[in-house]
Structures are given as C-alpha cells and as structure tokens.
Scaffold this active site. Structure first.
Site, PDB file in Angstrom:
ATOM      1  N   VAL A  96       0.827  -1.198   0.000  1.00 56.39           N
ATOM      2  CA  VAL A  96       0.000   0.000   0.000  1.00 56.39           C
ATOM      3  C   VAL A  96       0.867   1.256   0.000  1.00 56.39           C
ATOM      4  CG1 VAL A  96      -1.646   1.281   1.407  1.00 56.39           C
ATOM      5  CG2 VAL A  96      -1.909  -1.185   1.128  1.00 56.39           C
ATOM      6  N   LYS A 100     -25.851 -16.536  -0.925  1.00 56.96           N
ATOM      7  CA  LYS A 100     -24.552 -16.500  -1.600  1.00 56.96           C
ATOM      8  C   LYS A 100     -24.701 -16.747  -3.103  1.00 56.96           C
ATOM      9  CE  LYS A 100     -22.336 -17.879   2.693  1.00 56.96           C
ATOM     10  NZ  LYS A 100     -22.037 -19.084   3.509  1.00 56.96           N
TER      11      LYS A 100
END
Lengths: 432, 432
Positions: A33, A205
C-alpha cells in the site's frame, strides 16, 4: 498519504480477526500500500466487556456516529451483521465519502444493488469478497480473472455446515439428526440451524454469485431453495452405489439470456471436482464458455480466513486511494433479469421409490416416464424387508422441471407405488 | 478514449484464440472497458500461409517494427513464444510506452524481473496471467485475492501432459512408455516430450509462482527438478495401496525467511484436494498463514482457456488506461532471496526397496534409518517372484533432505539390499 485509518463496525469473531491480520501483517500491507494501515475506532455493543484482543491503540466506542462522522476515518469495515440498521450505517458512511468493505451476505443479497449504486454516486469503493465463500477469492476471480469470458454456469458448495453434515453422513453411514447434534456440539452448526440446513444461507450466496457472474440483478426471491433436513442415510448409500456424491449445491445456470438460480441437495459423479470437497470446506465451480471448467476451493468461514478476504479488499481500497481512483470498480448489471420458467430448466434426477413387489409394477412405473418422453439412465431394484415392497432407484436422462414435477405426482398416484421416498437433482454427468 | 488498439505478436493456437475471444465477447468487453477493443495488427512468420481465422479487419505483417513502432497501438499481446528475440520485442514495446501482456512462461521465468523493472520505469503495465496454469487466474489470486495473507506454501500441478500420463498410468495400471505414446498420438504430448516429462516446464511455472507468492526473486537455477520418466506402474500400485496418489508437483515452501523451490513426482493422500485433479487439468494449492488451505483448479493450457487469461489481462490494462493509472501494478520483491540448504528441507519419503528375503534383512534396513534418528510411518513387505528377493515399501516420518540422501546411499551399500528401486517425496499428510 501518510496512513489509512479504518473504522471497524463489530468486534466479534471476524472483527477480531481483522484487527489481528492488520496488526500481524503490517509489513506486507505497508509494502503493497505504501503507507501505514491502522484501525482507529471500533464499534462494539458493550464497552465494558472483557476482550482478550490486542487492540494496538484502536479506541472502542458504542456510538456509530463517532465512527461514521469522523472525517479522519477513510474506510469502514462492516463485520457486525444484521440487515436494516446495518444498511443505514453503510449508507451514511458512503454519503460521508467513506469506502466500505463488508462481509455481510444477508445485507448484500437484499440491498446490494442499492448500496453499490450509492457507492458509485459517491465515488466510493464498496467491496464484499468475504460475503461469499469466506477465504476463497471467488468474487474477484469472477470479475477480474474471468473478465473476458462469458460465464455459463456456477455450482457452489457455499455452506460449510451442510457440507460437514453431508460428508459425515456419507462417510460414516450415519443419520442426519445424529450428525447435526454432533456438529452443534463441535460448534460447526448453530443452536438454531435452520438458515444453514434449509439452504437459506446458501441461497444468499448464490444470489450474489448469480448477480456478479451473469451481470444481472438476481433477487433472493428468484432463488428456489430446498435444504438437507430430509436427506436419509439410505439416500446417501444408494447415491454412492450409483457413483454419485451428494452435496448441497447452489446452482446458477444461464442459457442464452435466461437464468436459473436455485439451491438443493444435488448429486455429482464421484469424479467431479465438487465431489472431493469434504467437511466444512467450500468450493465454487465455474463453467465459462471459453475457459471451460474451473474451481475455487478453500475455507468458507472462520475468523482468519474471512478476515483475510476483508483485509485483501482493504488493500485494494488503499491502492485505489493512493492512485485516486476509488469508486470505479462498481460495474452495474449489463442485462435485465430474465428467470427461466420450469419448462426451461433441464436436469437429470435421481428418485428412490417404494413400490409393491409384484408383476406389472415396473411396467407401470416406466410408462409414466415414457409418457413424458423421458428415458432412464440407471435403474436399481432391491427387495425391502418391510411388507411386500421393493426399493427402486432410478436416474433419469435430461427432463424439464415441469415435466419432472408431473412425473413425481403421477408416480405417487399409481396404485403400485407406496411412496416416492426421495428425489434429487443430478449434475455434472456431462462434465459441466 | 474511443477505442483500444492491440498489436498481437503471434497467430498460433493461443493467438487465434485471442482474436476469437476479442471478437465474440466484444459486448462484454465494451461493457467493462467502456470502449471498443480491436486487434489492429498481427505479427506472423509467413504472410502467405492459409489461415482459417476470421480476422475482423486486423492486418497481418511479418515486420515486428510495423507493430512495435506504430504509435496508434496501445497494447502488445505476445503469444509467439521464444526467449531472446521475444525479450527484445517486449523491451522495445515498453520503451515505446506500450503496455504488454504475455503468455510466455519461459520468458517470464528467465527475464521476468528485468521486464517488470523496465515496465515500471516506463509506467507501463506488464501482465502475464496466462504464463502459469493457463485459464486459472492464479497470479491474480495470489497478488490480490490473498493480498493480506502471508503465503507459506504452494503446491502446483502445473503441467497437463505429465498429469495426463500419471492419471492414465494410475487409473489403468499401464506403463509410462505406452501412455506417453498414446498421449503423443492424441496431441497431449509433444514429439519431443523432454521439457514436460522431465519437469522443466513445471519448473518455470513454480519459479514464477515462488517469486510472486513469496515476494522474492526466484531464479530458474534455484529450482531443483526431477521428472516422471522413471516412474513405473509398480510404484503407482504400491502408492495406491498405501493411500497415496502420485502427481508431478511444483513445491514452493517458505519457513521464516528461507524458501525451497522444487519439482518432483510427489505422493499426496487420496483425500488431499490435489489428488482429485485428473487428466490434463492443472491446480495450484496455496497454504496461507491466515487463510489456511485454498486451491485453484482449471485448464492449464488450450486455445480458449489460455486466451481467456490473456484477454482478462487486457481488460485490466484497458481499465487502467481509462483511469490513467497504468504501470502501478508492478510490486517489486519485498525480500532478498534466501534458498534453503538440504539440511533445511524437511519431508516424508516413500521408498521401494528390493532386498534379500532372509533373516536379518529388516533389522539391517531399519538400523540405517534409526542411525539417522528417522522413524518409519508405514511398512509393507511382500515376496517377489524373481530370485530370493522381497519387495519392501517404507514411508518415513519427517527427515531432512540431507539425511535422507545419506540414508539412500547407505541402503544401497547394504549387502542385503539389491537396489533402492524408487523413492518419492510425500506431502499433505499434515494437511498442508
């Protein structure tokens, strides 16, 4: 960007996993990051509760607005569960230009479209990898890995509890009730197991998978659902004899522009990749027009696996922040929803029938199938100890769901039939 | 951005698949990318060759600079193979600020670091999903799906030819040579199968996986390799009896800051997810510190599966172009390379020994193991028809590779041992 501040909603199992991974894998996160990532505030229900978690400077609060309105918080991670009030928190976060990561399948199955639309309008990211199949990066694989392909079919073992129960029943020849109680004792099943064993959890799901994979908004009401609570050990024995393994499978199938989304106990051949998914593991089998057969296997739940998916989403949000390109990952559905009717859903079926053990029985049974132009692929007949009955197992060739429902009804109406004991869909014989 | 123009290097099997997918899935590509995607020019060796491909306006050329120096071409897709001259083309493309997608494992295993560095310097994307395990989006899963986790181990069935051969040998009880010839007749194996059967192809792929998964530059020379050409049907029969399936597995294992990268025929328990990967299919098993066991399964080669991976990379390049953020996906290795010595590599092993069938043989054998503090997990002894010999199969407990090599040498030196016929690594018993 000196650091990225996270507000965490919920500090249960997954929440504490998120705190742990952000802490323990900080060096890897920073390498990817480019700056520090920290959990600034955590929403909990009870501030005074004893918690055995190293919080590394995060502050607990029981006031959601303390997090949602904190301008220094960049990203909200929602792992508290619930639907309506959670929806409101997330809407508020997005309106405050905070990116959102959620592990909440119930929320995404019901309010996913709305939330994604609001994220888009606010140029925010909204990621939810952990909501389906826990640690398996299946949503990312559908959207990015198979970005260029046209998905034709998905079959998911997306509920660990039922897969555990069916695995034990099948491998150890035990009854449903007994294995369920054991699973409850071991913490693999809830005290009220309804949502799992009746297929509702899997339905949420597969609705999310269908929406993403087919680029078409599938609602929970579109999912036809049946669970495993009526599966007997005899069913599993006969399945096995005929070369099949039973799994609770969420099926999302597309033919041209129409789709079928369902959840049911389903038989797949022993050689099918889904047949080797044992115990509490999950897997999503994806058939793409160009790529053919793929399968993504891993843990469907659990503290650290689910937290891995959440924090991997956080890495993506953070990379987007660094580049200033958040809010571009939402791709709204390309197609309008068209659900197949029962005439348009085709499958093979396994039936177990108790019928009178007398001349003419078999002719009567088979005429019901031939009257509907359905041929039979496998037949097994055995005498039964009880009464003057025979156990007859049939696997049909391909038949429409509508015709099959007629057949079941007509079989039950026959004098020679005591009862159609059970009936299951069969998939994967044609290597799909 | 009105459209994205691609220059394609190579129009063999994968190249024509790329042309086909870009043409047939144009509506999905446009929905995702927001503009038209077209192949403008294609580099071929022989312009006059008859080709049964719909080119949809693409122009053929036999001059690489006609593509590499065309300022209207945004992206180069390299599917021509080869190493040195291909490297030069790609370097030239990157220096001309063109993004590059390659399916070339040989190139990436040897020159990957250099090319990625040049891509970074030129702010270009360089993607190579198709170079490992064809249609399986494994690189993306490692880098993004498991971004937050620390990968401990990868085990890959990454060569379809050898998996096909081992599957047939095992399921049909046939000899290596016979199955290899059949595979050659069916087009599953090359006329010169060396690169596949000796493990070199798999070595390139596991080197790429190791580099990415461990964020450490692994070179091809770091990979210890052995192939399947000496595997006998007897080996497979005894493996099976003891509960194992043999696969050619690329292993990348990390302990603290050191890694082992190798390829060898390896036994896994029948219940291990890799054991269910049959025929020409590939799969990569990934064990992450937090996520635990995952596996990614699918076609490892083939025209359309490989082209799917290539065009999915193209979708990512195109999305990055739309956002103006190309060249940010390269993350250089975080760690410097540290390769384990033989003292630091631990595994179980399977051995098949031909020894004299006489009193004292077993004591002599076992003392070799106990002298190195290695205990035995499984033992099977059978009489052999030939001579006065016994077939002895042993599965050891964990032992260092260095000690194991000593043991093999000392066993071969024993008077009672005719020969250590074969020896294979055993993995997955501890569920990793």
């Amino acid at each position: 960007m000196e650091s990225i501040s996270v507000g965490l909603l919920g500090l249960g199992t997954v929440g504490s996993g998120v705190v742990q991974i952000i802490d323990e894998h900080q060096d890897k996160l920073m390498h990817q990051v480019g700056c520090k990532v920290s959990v600034k505030k955590i929403l909990v229900r009870t501030l005074s509760k004893d918690r055995n978690i190293y919080l590394n400077g995060s502050r607990l609060t029981d006031d959601p607005s303390d997090i949602l309105n904190d301008p220094s918080i960049d990203v909200i991670i929602e792992v508290m569960g619930g639907i309506e009030h959670t929806r409101n928190y997330i809407l508020q976060a997005l309106q405050n230009k905070k990116h959102v990561i959620t592990a909440n399948k119930d929320l995404m199955a019901v309010h996913g479209s709305e939330l994604l639309q609001v994220a888009l309008e606010n140029k925010c990211d909204l990621f939810y990898e952990a909501s389906v199949a826990g640690g398996i990066p299946i949503l990312r694989s559908l959207v990015e890995g198979l970005a260029s392909d046209r998905i034709k079919k998905m079959m998911g073992i997306v509920n660990g509890t039922t897969n555990y129960i069916l695995t034990k029943m099948s491998q150890e020849g035990r009854e449903y009730g007994e294995v369920l109680h054991e699973a409850q004792d071991l913490g693999y099943a809830e005290a009220d197991p309804t949502s799992d064993v009746e297929g509702l959890d899997a339905a949420r799901k597969i609705a999310i998978l269908g929406t993403l994979g087919f680029s078409m908004k599938v609602d929970l009401d579109d999912v036809s659902v049946s669970g495993i609570s009526n599966v007997s050990k005899e069913d599993l024995e006969y399945c096995h004899q005929l070369g099949y393994t039973m799994k609770l499978i969420g099926i999302a199938d597309r033919t041209e522009d129409k789709v079928e989304i369902s959840v049911q106990p389903t038989l797949v051949p022993h050689s099918h990749p889904l047949a080797a998914v044992h115990n509490e593991f999950n897997a999503v089998y994806v058939y793409g027009e160009a790529v053919g057969e793929t399968m993504f296997y891993g843990p469907g739940a659990g503290k650290l696996p689910t937290a891995t998916a959440v924090v991997s989403d956080l890495v993506e949000v953070a990379k987007n922040m660094r580049l200033g390109v958040n809010g571009n990952s939402v791709i709204l559905p390309q197609y309008s929803k068209k659900i197949k009717s029962d005439e348009e859903i085709f499958a093979k079926y396994f039936l177990r029938i108790h019928a009178k053990d007398q001349p003419g029985t078999f002719a009567a049974l088979t005429s019901v199938f031939s009257n509907h132009q359905v041929s039979l692929e496998k037949i097994l007949q055995l005498p039964l100890d009880e009464g003057n009955l025979a156990e007859i197992i049939i696997v049909t060739h391909i038949v429409s769901k509508r015709n099959y429902d007629f057949i079941i009804q007509q079989l039950n109406d026959l004098d020679v039939v005591e009862q159609v004991k059970s009936s299951y869909r069969v998939e994967g014989d044609d290597n799909r």
